[in-house]
Design a protein around this motif. Structure first.
Motif, PDB file in Angstrom:
ATOM      1  N   GLY A 104       0.920  -1.216  -0.010  1.00 28.04           N
ATOM      2  CA  GLY A 104      -0.033  -0.003  -0.087  1.00 28.04           C
ATOM      3  C   GLY A 104       0.779   1.133  -0.084  1.00 28.04           C
ATOM      4  N   TYR A 105       2.060   1.236   0.659  1.00 24.23           N
ATOM      5  CA  TYR A 105       2.880   2.499   0.719  1.00 24.23           C
ATOM      6  C   TYR A 105       3.603   2.556  -0.721  1.00 24.23           C
ATOM      7  N   TYR A 106       4.028   1.435  -1.180  1.00 23.15           N
ATOM      8  CA  TYR A 106       4.618   1.370  -2.374  1.00 23.15           C
ATOM      9  C   TYR A 106       3.777   1.892  -3.385  1.00 23.15           C
ATOM     10  N   ALA A 107       2.491   1.561  -3.492  1.00 24.72           N
ATOM     11  CA  ALA A 107       1.546   1.871  -4.556  1.00 24.72           C
ATOM     12  C   ALA A 107       1.308   3.443  -4.345  1.00 24.72           C
ATOM     13  N   ARG A 108       1.155   3.844  -3.400  1.00 24.71           N
ATOM     14  CA  ARG A 108       0.844   5.146  -3.174  1.00 24.71           C
ATOM     15  C   ARG A 108       1.837   6.271  -3.311  1.00 24.71           C
ATOM     16  N   LEU A 109       3.061   5.913  -3.020  1.00 25.24           N
ATOM     17  CA  LEU A 109       4.342   6.873  -2.741  1.00 25.24           C
ATOM     18  C   LEU A 109       5.061   6.512  -3.953  1.00 25.24           C
ATOM     19  N   LYS A 110       5.419   5.591  -4.821  1.00 25.26           N
ATOM     20  CA  LYS A 110       6.448   5.338  -5.842  1.00 25.26           C
ATOM     21  C   LYS A 110       6.143   6.523  -6.841  1.00 25.26           C
ATOM     22  N   ALA A 111       5.204   6.920  -7.340  1.00 27.28           N
ATOM     23  CA  ALA A 111       5.125   7.985  -8.172  1.00 27.28           C
ATOM     24  C   ALA A 111       5.903   9.151  -8.031  1.00 27.28           C
ATOM     25  N   TYR A 112       6.255   9.240  -6.857  1.00 27.39           N
ATOM     26  CA  TYR A 112       6.789  10.600  -6.263  1.00 27.39           C
ATOM     27  C   TYR A 112       8.442  10.414  -6.178  1.00 27.39           C
ATOM     28  N   PHE A 113       8.910   9.122  -6.268  1.00 31.80           N
ATOM     29  CA  PHE A 113      10.261   9.047  -5.895  1.00 31.80           C
ATOM     30  C   PHE A 113      11.006   8.138  -7.112  1.00 31.80           C
ATOM     31  N   SER A 114      12.180   8.487  -7.340  1.00 27.23           N
ATOM     32  CA  SER A 114      13.032   7.746  -8.105  1.00 27.23           C
ATOM     33  C   SER A 114      13.548   6.572  -7.507  1.00 27.23           C
ATOM     34  N   ARG A 115      13.956   6.550  -6.335  1.00 30.76           N
ATOM     35  CA  ARG A 115      14.085   5.465  -5.340  1.00 30.76           C
ATOM     36  C   ARG A 115      13.002   5.247  -4.228  1.00 30.76           C
ATOM     37  N   LEU A 116      12.596   4.112  -3.959  1.00 30.73           N
ATOM     38  CA  LEU A 116      11.780   4.011  -2.807  1.00 30.73           C
ATOM     39  C   LEU A 116      12.174   2.700  -2.020  1.00 30.73           C
ATOM     40  N   ASP A 117      12.416   2.975  -0.933  1.00 32.16           N
ATOM     41  CA  ASP A 117      13.027   1.541  -0.268  1.00 32.16           C
ATOM     42  C   ASP A 117      11.870   1.590   1.049  1.00 32.16           C
ATOM     43  N   ILE A 118      11.301   0.532   1.230  1.00 29.74           N
ATOM     44  CA  ILE A 118      10.500   0.042   2.297  1.00 29.74           C
ATOM     45  C   ILE A 118      10.879  -1.262   2.742  1.00 29.74           C
ATOM     46  N   TRP A 119      11.143  -1.291   4.191  1.00 28.66           N
ATOM     47  CA  TRP A 119      11.607  -2.578   4.912  1.00 28.66           C
ATOM     48  C   TRP A 119      11.096  -2.518   6.269  1.00 28.66           C
ATOM     49  N   HIS A 120      11.063  -3.574   6.810  1.00 23.31           N
ATOM     50  CA  HIS A 120      10.829  -4.071   8.288  1.00 23.31           C
ATOM     51  C   HIS A 120      12.195  -4.377   8.964  1.00 23.31           C
ATOM     52  N   THR A 121      12.553  -3.930  10.098  1.00 26.80           N
ATOM     53  CA  THR A 121      13.378  -4.365  11.056  1.00 26.80           C
ATOM     54  C   THR A 121      12.862  -4.657  12.288  1.00 26.80           C
ATOM     55  N   ILE A 122      13.363  -5.842  12.779  1.00 28.96           N
ATOM     56  CA  ILE A 122      12.817  -6.467  14.135  1.00 28.96           C
ATOM     57  C   ILE A 122      13.821  -6.098  15.246  1.00 28.96           C
ATOM     58  N   TYR A 123      13.537  -5.234  16.177  1.00 28.76           N
ATOM     59  CA  TYR A 123      14.529  -5.147  17.337  1.00 28.76           C
ATOM     60  C   TYR A 123      14.335  -6.123  18.293  1.00 28.76           C
ATOM     61  N   ASN A 124      15.062  -6.780  19.153  1.00 28.33           N
ATOM     62  CA  ASN A 124      14.787  -7.287  20.290  1.00 28.33           C
ATOM     63  C   ASN A 124      15.351  -6.677  21.538  1.00 28.33           C
ATOM     64  N   HIS A 125      14.609  -5.838  22.200  1.00 28.82           N
ATOM     65  CA  HIS A 125      14.941  -5.194  23.319  1.00 28.82           C
ATOM     66  C   HIS A 125      14.917  -5.919  24.545  1.00 28.82           C
ATOM     67  N   PRO A 126      16.223  -6.092  25.307  1.00 31.31           N
ATOM     68  CA  PRO A 126      16.245  -6.824  26.341  1.00 31.31           C
ATOM     69  C   PRO A 126      15.718  -5.715  27.305  1.00 31.31           C
ATOM     70  N   LEU A 127      14.962  -6.224  28.345  1.00 30.98           N
ATOM     71  CA  LEU A 127      14.261  -5.282  29.341  1.00 30.98           C
ATOM     72  C   LEU A 127      14.400  -5.883  30.828  1.00 30.98           C
ATOM     73  N   GLN A 128      14.325  -5.157  31.750  1.00 29.54           N
ATOM     74  CA  GLN A 128      14.218  -5.658  33.054  1.00 29.54           C
ATOM     75  C   GLN A 128      12.804  -6.197  33.450  1.00 29.54           C
ATOM     76  N   GLY A 129      12.478  -7.425  33.017  1.00 26.13           N
ATOM     77  CA  GLY A 129      11.051  -8.139  33.341  1.00 26.13           C
ATOM     78  C   GLY A 129      10.076  -7.416  32.671  1.00 26.13           C
ATOM     79  N   VAL A 130       8.887  -7.670  33.453  1.00 30.28           N
ATOM     80  CA  VAL A 130       7.777  -7.068  32.707  1.00 30.28           C
ATOM     81  C   VAL A 130       7.543  -5.643  33.210  1.00 30.28           C
ATOM     82  N   ASP A 131       8.212  -5.107  34.206  1.00 30.81           N
ATOM     83  CA  ASP A 131       8.239  -3.986  34.646  1.00 30.81           C
ATOM     84  C   ASP A 131       8.937  -3.201  33.728  1.00 30.81           C
ATOM     85  N   GLY A 132       9.927  -3.737  32.916  1.00 32.19           N
ATOM     86  CA  GLY A 132      10.520  -2.788  32.081  1.00 32.19           C
ATOM     87  C   GLY A 132       9.745  -2.904  30.686  1.00 32.19           C
TER      88      GLY A 132
END
Length: 191
Positions: A104-132
């Motif tokens: 959906g982002y690609y279809a709507r935005l591609k016409a505006y850009f000569s280069r369009l990169d869209i990606w996901h990154t998953i971070y795994n944050h170590p936190l101090q228990g559920v309180d974190g």
């Protein structure tokens, strides 16, 4: 956040405004957004308007959390629907909607850009228990649920949320939990 940005980059120009309607007065070389557009209903329309304002070689750089399907957020909604506060929080889910698919982002935005990169990154944050986890989301994702409640209801909501988090995020041997945090990135360079 704005004050810290102003201190870190005093040479930049900063404007405060309503993101749903804001357009720069001139044609900026860069429009950068970190974790804001996920709160804007219909943000693809806004991104298109901003893309139109960019000059040749102008850049749109956007990051948004894409974590509503994660246990951290699904459990917020579950607790909201099950407590004595369910009537008060009936509309809270509308505070943030799921992001559109990448296509959906690609279809709507591609016409505006000569280069369009869209990606996901998953971070795994170590936190101090559920309180974190609770602390992590206390100023963002939990706000639409907690703000309408009384102090007593907030306390009860957080207690129930912690119980459910403990089941979904078991502690690791060092006492930490890993908060899986998917983020969506969009980088467009104007033609």
């Amino acid at each position: 956040m704005r004050e810290a940005a102003r201190k870190a980059c005093p040479q930049a120009r900063y404007e405060d405004g309503d993101l749903t309607r804001w357009l720069p007065d001139d044609r900026p070389d860069l429009v950068f957004s970190n974790a804001a557009f996920q709160w804007v209903s219909g943000h693809l329309d806004v991104l298109e308007r901003l893309a139109e304002r960019l000059p040749a070689q102008g850049v749109l750089a956007v990051q948004m959390p894409d974590n509503l399907a994660e246990p951290s957020h699904a459990l917020m909604q579950e607790v909201a629907m099950q407590g004595t506060w369910s009537q008060t929080l009936a509309g809270s889910a509308a505070a943030r909607q799921e992001l559109p698919p990448v296509s959906g982002y690609y279809a709507r935005l591609k016409a505006y850009f000569s280069r369009l990169d869209i990606w996901h990154t998953i971070y795994n944050h170590p936190l101090q228990g559920v309180d974190g986890i609770v602390a992590w989301f206390s100023t963002t994702g939990l706000r639409p649920y907690l703000d309408p409640l009384t102090a007593g209801e907030r306390h009860a909501f957080i207690a129930r949320y912690r119980e459910k988090l403990a089941q979904a995020y078991p502690a690791l041997p060092d006492g930490k939990v890993l908060l899986r945090f998917p983020r969506l990135f969009i980088l467009g360079v104007r033609a």
